[in-house]
Structures are given as structure tokens and as C-alpha cells.
Motif scaffolding. Sequence first.
Motif, PDB file in Angstrom:
ATOM      1  N   GLY A 127      27.197 -20.828 -41.882  1.00  0.00           N
ATOM      2  CA  GLY A 127      26.065 -20.042 -41.397  1.00  0.00           C
ATOM      3  C   GLY A 127      25.891 -20.047 -39.896  1.00  0.00           C
ATOM      4  N   LEU A 128      26.911 -20.513 -39.159  1.00  0.00           N
ATOM      5  CA  LEU A 128      26.851 -20.563 -37.696  1.00  0.00           C
ATOM      6  C   LEU A 128      27.535 -19.347 -37.094  1.00  0.00           C
ATOM      7  CD1 LEU A 128      27.897 -24.287 -37.101  1.00  0.00           C
ATOM      8  CD2 LEU A 128      25.576 -23.380 -37.284  1.00  0.00           C
ATOM      9  N   ASP A 129      26.957 -18.806 -36.041  1.00  0.00           N
ATOM     10  CA  ASP A 129      27.647 -17.787 -35.263  1.00  0.00           C
ATOM     11  C   ASP A 129      28.685 -18.466 -34.374  1.00  0.00           C
ATOM     12  OD1 ASP A 129      26.288 -15.392 -36.073  1.00  0.00           O
ATOM     13  OD2 ASP A 129      24.551 -16.073 -34.935  1.00  0.00           O
ATOM     14  N   ALA A 130      29.718 -17.722 -33.999  1.00  0.00           N
ATOM     15  CA  ALA A 130      30.745 -18.252 -33.097  1.00  0.00           C
ATOM     16  C   ALA A 130      30.842 -17.359 -31.869  1.00  0.00           C
ATOM     17  CB  ALA A 130      32.095 -18.323 -33.801  1.00  0.00           C
ATOM     18  N   LEU A 131      30.571 -17.931 -30.712  1.00  0.00           N
ATOM     19  CA  LEU A 131      30.818 -17.257 -29.445  1.00  0.00           C
ATOM     20  C   LEU A 131      32.235 -17.629 -29.035  1.00  0.00           C
ATOM     21  CD1 LEU A 131      30.282 -15.850 -26.758  1.00  0.00           C
ATOM     22  CD2 LEU A 131      28.945 -17.843 -26.031  1.00  0.00           C
ATOM     23  N   VAL A 132      33.137 -16.649 -29.052  1.00  0.00           N
ATOM     24  CA  VAL A 132      34.553 -16.909 -28.810  1.00  0.00           C
ATOM     25  C   VAL A 132      34.871 -16.547 -27.362  1.00  0.00           C
ATOM     26  CG1 VAL A 132      36.913 -16.506 -29.591  1.00  0.00           C
ATOM     27  CG2 VAL A 132      35.020 -16.429 -31.242  1.00  0.00           C
ATOM     28  N   GLU A 133      35.190 -17.566 -26.572  1.00  0.00           N
ATOM     29  CA  GLU A 133      35.365 -17.399 -25.135  1.00  0.00           C
ATOM     30  C   GLU A 133      36.794 -17.027 -24.762  1.00  0.00           C
ATOM     31  OE1 GLU A 133      33.527 -20.281 -22.350  1.00  0.00           O
ATOM     32  OE2 GLU A 133      35.590 -20.633 -21.707  1.00  0.00           O
ATOM     33  N   THR A 134      36.911 -16.044 -23.860  1.00  0.00           N
ATOM     34  CA  THR A 134      38.213 -15.558 -23.404  1.00  0.00           C
ATOM     35  C   THR A 134      38.223 -15.501 -21.876  1.00  0.00           C
ATOM     36  OG1 THR A 134      37.545 -13.226 -23.399  1.00  0.00           O
ATOM     37  CG2 THR A 134      38.394 -14.130 -25.478  1.00  0.00           C
ATOM     38  N   PHE A 135      39.433 -15.344 -21.334  1.00  0.00           N
ATOM     39  CA  PHE A 135      39.562 -15.202 -19.880  1.00  0.00           C
ATOM     40  C   PHE A 135      40.507 -14.055 -19.504  1.00  0.00           C
ATOM     41  CE2 PHE A 135      41.494 -16.433 -15.743  1.00  0.00           C
ATOM     42  CZ  PHE A 135      40.343 -16.439 -14.972  1.00  0.00           C
ATOM     43  N   THR A 136      41.358 -13.656 -20.440  1.00  0.00           N
ATOM     44  CA  THR A 136      42.341 -12.614 -20.170  1.00  0.00           C
ATOM     45  C   THR A 136      42.297 -11.553 -21.274  1.00  0.00           C
ATOM     46  OG1 THR A 136      44.109 -13.684 -21.435  1.00  0.00           O
ATOM     47  CG2 THR A 136      43.885 -14.314 -19.106  1.00  0.00           C
ATOM     48  N   ALA A 137      42.969 -10.434 -21.023  1.00  0.00           N
ATOM     49  CA  ALA A 137      43.053  -9.362 -22.025  1.00  0.00           C
ATOM     50  C   ALA A 137      43.757  -9.858 -23.284  1.00  0.00           C
ATOM     51  CB  ALA A 137      43.804  -8.166 -21.434  1.00  0.00           C
ATOM     52  N   GLU A 138      44.799 -10.631 -23.124  1.00  0.00           N
ATOM     53  CA  GLU A 138      45.537 -11.149 -24.277  1.00  0.00           C
ATOM     54  C   GLU A 138      44.651 -12.068 -25.115  1.00  0.00           C
ATOM     55  OE1 GLU A 138      47.851 -14.315 -26.321  1.00  0.00           O
ATOM     56  OE2 GLU A 138      46.828 -14.605 -24.396  1.00  0.00           O
ATOM     57  N   GLU A 139      43.796 -12.849 -24.461  1.00  0.00           N
ATOM     58  CA  GLU A 139      42.898 -13.740 -25.201  1.00  0.00           C
ATOM     59  C   GLU A 139      41.823 -12.945 -25.939  1.00  0.00           C
ATOM     60  OE1 GLU A 139      41.459 -16.704 -22.499  1.00  0.00           O
ATOM     61  OE2 GLU A 139      43.453 -17.566 -22.192  1.00  0.00           O
ATOM     62  N   ILE A 140      41.374 -11.830 -25.366  1.00  0.00           N
ATOM     63  CA  ILE A 140      40.431 -10.968 -26.076  1.00  0.00           C
ATOM     64  C   ILE A 140      41.071 -10.447 -27.354  1.00  0.00           C
ATOM     65  CG2 ILE A 140      39.235  -8.742 -26.008  1.00  0.00           C
ATOM     66  CD1 ILE A 140      38.701  -9.281 -23.026  1.00  0.00           C
ATOM     67  N   ASP A 141      42.313 -10.004 -27.267  1.00  0.00           N
ATOM     68  CA  ASP A 141      43.023  -9.507 -28.454  1.00  0.00           C
ATOM     69  C   ASP A 141      43.135 -10.600 -29.513  1.00  0.00           C
ATOM     70  OD1 ASP A 141      43.287  -7.123 -27.127  1.00  0.00           O
ATOM     71  OD2 ASP A 141      45.389  -7.429 -26.566  1.00  0.00           O
ATOM     72  N   ARG A 142      43.407 -11.814 -29.091  1.00  0.00           N
ATOM     73  CA  ARG A 142      43.502 -12.935 -30.040  1.00  0.00           C
ATOM     74  C   ARG A 142      42.156 -13.222 -30.691  1.00  0.00           C
ATOM     75  NH1 ARG A 142      45.479 -18.055 -27.280  1.00  0.00           N
ATOM     76  NH2 ARG A 142      45.309 -18.801 -29.429  1.00  0.00           N
ATOM     77  N   ALA A 143      41.092 -13.168 -29.895  1.00  0.00           N
ATOM     78  CA  ALA A 143      39.753 -13.407 -30.432  1.00  0.00           C
ATOM     79  C   ALA A 143      39.399 -12.370 -31.487  1.00  0.00           C
ATOM     80  CB  ALA A 143      38.726 -13.386 -29.297  1.00  0.00           C
ATOM     81  N   LEU A 144      39.671 -11.122 -31.195  1.00  0.00           N
ATOM     82  CA  LEU A 144      39.357 -10.053 -32.146  1.00  0.00           C
ATOM     83  C   LEU A 144      40.200 -10.176 -33.411  1.00  0.00           C
ATOM     84  CD1 LEU A 144      39.100  -7.097 -29.608  1.00  0.00           C
ATOM     85  CD2 LEU A 144      37.201  -8.274 -30.738  1.00  0.00           C
ATOM     86  N   ALA A 145      41.460 -10.545 -33.261  1.00  0.00           N
ATOM     87  CA  ALA A 145      42.336 -10.725 -34.425  1.00  0.00           C
ATOM     88  C   ALA A 145      41.857 -11.876 -35.311  1.00  0.00           C
ATOM     89  CB  ALA A 145      43.769 -10.979 -33.962  1.00  0.00           C
ATOM     90  N   ALA A 146      41.177 -12.856 -34.711  1.00  0.00           N
ATOM     91  CA  ALA A 146      40.668 -13.996 -35.467  1.00  0.00           C
ATOM     92  C   ALA A 146      39.339 -13.690 -36.150  1.00  0.00           C
ATOM     93  CB  ALA A 146      40.496 -15.197 -34.542  1.00  0.00           C
ATOM     94  N   GLY A 147      38.803 -12.505 -35.892  1.00  0.00           N
ATOM     95  CA  GLY A 147      37.559 -12.110 -36.544  1.00  0.00           C
ATOM     96  C   GLY A 147      36.311 -12.347 -35.728  1.00  0.00           C
TER      97      GLY A 147
END
Length: 263
Positions: free
Chosen positions: A157-177
Motif C-alpha cells: 500500500g506504499l507509493d514509490a517515488l522512483v528517482e532518475t538522473f538520465t533519460a535512460e534511467e527514466i526509461d528503466r523507471a517506466l519499464a519497472a512500472g
Amino acid sequence: MHLDEIVARKRADWARIAGVPSLGRERPAPAVPGTFAAALRGAEVSVIAEVKPKSPSKGQLLPLERAVAQARSYAAAGAAAVSVLADTPFFGGSPELVGEIATDAEVTVPVLYKDFLVDTRQVELAHTTGADAVLLIVRAVDDALLRDLVQTAEGLGLDALVETFTAEEIDRALAAGASIVGINNRDLQTFAVDLENSARLRTRIPAGVLTVSESGIGGRADLTTVGGHGFDAALIGENLLGAEDTAAALGALLGVQIKEAAL
């Protein structure tokens, strides 16, 4: 002290730990899914105000005995949420500190458990504190573990703030849901800050995903700028902690006059 060194220490520490450490109590109430995310949605950019006792680059920022009062001050001055450092060796916080703040009756906003998470048991520990969300750093983990961390948080029941620094990391975050993506303006290898990092990367995040700009926001003009780029919220720590009157400083950021300091 760079991110790689901190993460290596975390992995070594958790490799030695059996099970999930106990805080001596159970979570006071079940987590309500989406509480943190809902707090970030609004007509204007919201502020996640941070309780950070110290940092590797700046040293002591806030006496521990003032940490709960600081969180109360943030809530009273209009913060949408409070971020609390759970890391002890590098940032001077602790899971117990998160628990104190998350269960304090005067902290009326959601609480983000901020640590360097490299094991799903850390998410379970975060849940026991009463926090509403956890911070996950893409650069600290591989794709499989990132998905596990996101799913473990959601399952509790916890939200996850997924931190990124680069475009590639944003893509990884989105792929992880990830449904909340943060863009850090501070390079965690060099600690250099560039507010333009948020501007460069914001368009890579699709509509429907909440966005948070992290670090380097010094005043209302900066907050307005990240809001203009389409961010839902900004995470602000050292620029508030360094103020003489943090409640008034937060009010100025939000464009609200605070007549009396809450601290």
C-alpha cells in the motif's frame, strides 16, 4: 562520499541482516494506497519538504532533537508531504525517526521514507514506520530488483517515488512500472547541481505519470520554473533547512505569508 560507496555499504549491511529489523511495534494503521500520490496532485506545483539531519557534502544540517518539530513546521506551512531520511551513517536519520514523524499527530501530511533501498526488506521496514511512500533510486539497483521494489511497495500500500538522473534511467523507471518519477538535478556521483536537468528530461515522461523535480530549487522563481515545465511537485531540503525561519521560507516558496514561525 559518492552513491556507489553508499550503495555498497547498504548492500553489505543488509547481507548481514536476518529478516526485517523490528522497531518494537507494529504499524499503527494499514497503509492507504495512493495517499502520497494524491497529495502531489493540484493546480500548482506542490512541495515535498525534507527532514535531513546531515549530508556527506554539507555536514550537520538539523539537530535530531528538532527533527519532529521541523516536520510539524513544514506541515503547518503548507508542504504537501514530508520526506524523512532513514539512513543513519551518511545522513543522520533512522527508521525510528521516520516512525516518530509519520505517527506524530501534528504531521498531517503524507511521509516519504528516504533511504538507499537495495533490498525488498527495506520496503517492509519502511512500511512498519507508518510512512506512506518510499524513495527508490534507479541508479542503485538493476532492473529486476527495481521491479521487485516497486511491486513490494505497491503490495504493502506504499507509493514509490522512483528517482532518475538520465533519460535512460527514466526509461528503466517506466519499464519497472513507476507511477511517480523523480528527476534529480544533483549528480549523486559528483554532487554537482543543475536545475536544467529537470527541463531537459521532463518531456520523456508520459502523461498520467506524476513528476517530481528534486534538488537545486532555491526560491519561488525556481519552483515556478519547474511548475512551468509541467512538474507536479518539487522535493526541497537543504534550501529550507538552511533558512533562519523554515516555516517562513516555505511560505515564501509557496507564495504564502507565514505570520508566525511554527518552529
